[in-house]
Enzyme design. Structure first.
Site, PDB file in Angstrom:
ATOM      1  N   ALA A 134       0.854  -1.194   0.000  1.00 20.33           N
ATOM      2  CA  ALA A 134       0.000   0.000   0.000  1.00 20.33           C
ATOM      3  C   ALA A 134       0.886   1.239   0.000  1.00 20.33           C
ATOM      4  O   ALA A 134       2.093   1.146   0.252  1.00 20.33           O
ATOM      5  CB  ALA A 134      -0.901   0.008   1.227  1.00 20.33           C
ATOM      6  N   LYS A 135       0.327   2.367  -0.308  1.00 22.21           N
ATOM      7  CA  LYS A 135       1.055   3.642  -0.195  1.00 22.21           C
ATOM      8  C   LYS A 135       0.056   4.772  -0.135  1.00 22.21           C
ATOM      9  O   LYS A 135      -1.049   4.665  -0.685  1.00 22.21           O
ATOM     10  CB  LYS A 135       1.971   3.839  -1.414  1.00 22.21           C
ATOM     11  CG  LYS A 135       3.174   4.698  -1.111  1.00 22.21           C
ATOM     12  CD  LYS A 135       4.168   3.964  -0.233  1.00 22.21           C
ATOM     13  CE  LYS A 135       5.483   4.647  -0.123  1.00 22.21           C
ATOM     14  NZ  LYS A 135       6.518   3.739   0.381  1.00 22.21           N
ATOM     15  N   GLY A 136       0.428   5.839   0.507  1.00 25.91           N
ATOM     16  CA  GLY A 136      -0.463   6.982   0.603  1.00 25.91           C
ATOM     17  C   GLY A 136       0.303   8.276   0.630  1.00 25.91           C
ATOM     18  O   GLY A 136       1.537   8.292   0.598  1.00 25.91           O
TER      19      GLY A 136
END
Ligand code: NAD
Length: 445
Positions: A134-136
């Site tokens: 994931a990444k944000g």
């Protein structure tokens, strides 16, 4: 190159997706449209071709499984209200919760997060961790914001993500522009909503909140372990190496200090404002003290000044991009004067640049392997928080060294077997593992 020494564009465009219907459809959409996602897709397609991966798994593994875009208001110090845009992308939910950092940068985009989330999936799979990627991020410049404004941005961003995060769903961590302080605010916001303390919702927290003392330095330390393992395999000694490092934040500064302690000569370092070069070797503890006092390295005595990207071209044995993505492009790849590039940053080398480096005989240790120490320590922190049982620092560093060493071994073996470069080798190990998991779970309903 721009006047300030920053690399601003690639020469030409990335190898076109034309003739590849699998990529054309995905890249034509506006959702993920970005140079970085194009890079990640091309790397995946190349790996899938080499593995002769079934169409079903190409389709299931290429695009992110879930993404969230949020615009939220924040009260600024002068009482005005500004709207900020934040993202969270979860690439695959097949192998457990998703894991990946969130970054604060003015130009962070959904496409950038999608690429970084895909790379996190491969990194976790290569290391054998029970996570998807994931990444944000939030579009903001932390250098222009007060601590109070950053706290309100972090708390509101955390609140917006609550429907899709959690210790069993998605566990954020620090990345560019975020660190322990932001993780503490994030954890507190989530915990306030749940009604009890949930330290395992983020990693990279302060030690007092269940963080690990090793997590903060883990990525830089891990890059040094990977370089040491590669040195053992390829038969060179660390003290004989001259190293140039772009980026002097969490990862770059820790790596510079660790390599300096291991006896390497760190001949060039840079931050966003500029760089330092000294072929006799920089006094890294003194540079760290200078940066701690002045925030940036400019003005440090005892070194020549250089542009932020010029340090990549300093003659040396090992170049380490440890700042941003897309720093080694077709434009500057012909000027790199080293034997090995170790990708501490995520996605620092474009596919065209990688081809040029290979043609010039410059080896490359890919990001998914080189900077895996960060997510490994995050995994240990998450396990410890769940168990409410803390391991000592020596044990954590020993476990990290062992697991990174095994990952280097798996990549070296795959490269040997497939007669391919180390990025492709690393991705084949990772993609095979994720495809196997996807096959075992089949498709619901
Ligand atoms: P950071 O914000 O702590 O540091 C970034 C550094 O890069 C700073 O010194 C900044 O001044 C410098 N920088 C920014 N723009 C630059 C430019 N144009 N030229 C030269 N230097 C520039 O970030 P970090 O956590 O050290 O992350 C660095 C890279 O490592 C990123 O690609 C990140 O995704 C990757 N990474 C970080 C972690 C982690 O645990 N923090 C884990 C894995 C990968």
């Amino acid at each position: 190159m721009a006047a300030d020494g920053q690399i601003t564009s690639d020469v030409g465009t990335s190898p076109p997706a034309a003739g590849r219907p699998d990529l054309e459809r995905v890249l034509a959409g506006s959702e993920w449209n970005s140079k970085l996602y194009e890079m990640a897709c091309l790397q995946f397609a190349h790996t899938a071709d080499l593995l002769d991966l079934d169409e079903e798994f190409r389709a299931r593994l290429l695009e992110p499984r879930r993404s969230l875009t949020t615009n939220f208001p924040v009260r600024m110090d002068d009482r005005s209200v500004r709207s900020f845009t934040g993202y969270r992308v979860q690439h695959t939910l097949t192998m457990g919760p998703t894991k990946g950092g969130f970054r604060y940068r003015p130009d962070v985009s959904l496409g950038e997060c999608a690429a970084l989330a895909m790379w996190m999936t491969w990194k976790c799979a290569l290391l054998g961790l029970p996570f998807g990627g994931a990444k944000g991020g939030v579009q903001c410049d932390p250098l222009d914001l007060s601590a109070g404004e950053l706290e309100r941005i972090t708390r509101r961003y955390a609140a917006e993500l609550i429907p899709i995060i959690g210790p069993e769903r998605d566990i954020p961590a620090p990345d560019i522009g975020t660190g322990e302080r932001e993780m503490a605010w994030f954890m507190d916001t989530y915990s306030q909503q749940m009604g009890y303390s949930v330290p395992e919702v983020v990693t990279g927290k302060p030690v007092a909140l269940g963080g690990s003392a090793v997590r903060q330095r883990s990525t830089g330390l891990g890059v040094a372990y990977v370089i040491a393992e590669v040195a053992k395999r390829w038969g060179f000694a660390i003290p004989d190496q001259r190293v140039a490092i772009q980026g002097f934040g969490n990862v770059g500064a820790t790596l510079a200090a660790t390599l300096h302690e291991m006896g390497a000569k760190v001949v060039a370092v840079s931050d966003i404002r500029g760089g330092l070069v000294n072929q006799a070797g920089l006094d890294i503890p003194a540079v760290r003290d200078w940066v701690a006092k002045h925030q940036f390295m400019e003005g440090f005595p005892g070194a020549d000044q250089a542009g932020p990207a010029q340090v990549l071209e300093v003659p040396c044995e090992i170049v380490v991009p440890a700042a941003l993505e897309r720093q080694i492009l077709a434009e500057n790849a012909p000027r790199l004067d080293c034997r090995l590039v170790v990708e501490a940053a995520n996605g620092p080398t474009s596919p065209q640049a990688e081809k040029i480096l290979a043609e010039r005989g410059i080896q490359l240790v890919p990001d998914v392997l080189a900077n895996g120490g960060g997510v490994l320590l995050s995994y240990f922190e998450w396990v410890q928080d769940h168990q409410r049982y803390l391991w000592d620092d020596g044990e954590l560093e020993g476990r990290m060294q062992k697991l990174l060493g095994s990952a280097v071994g798996r990549v070296a073996e795959a490269a040997e077997k497939l007669k391919c470069d180390w990025r492709t080798a690393a991705l084949t190990v990772a993609v095979k593992r994720v495809a196997k998991a996807a096959e075992a779970r089949a498709i619901y309903p």
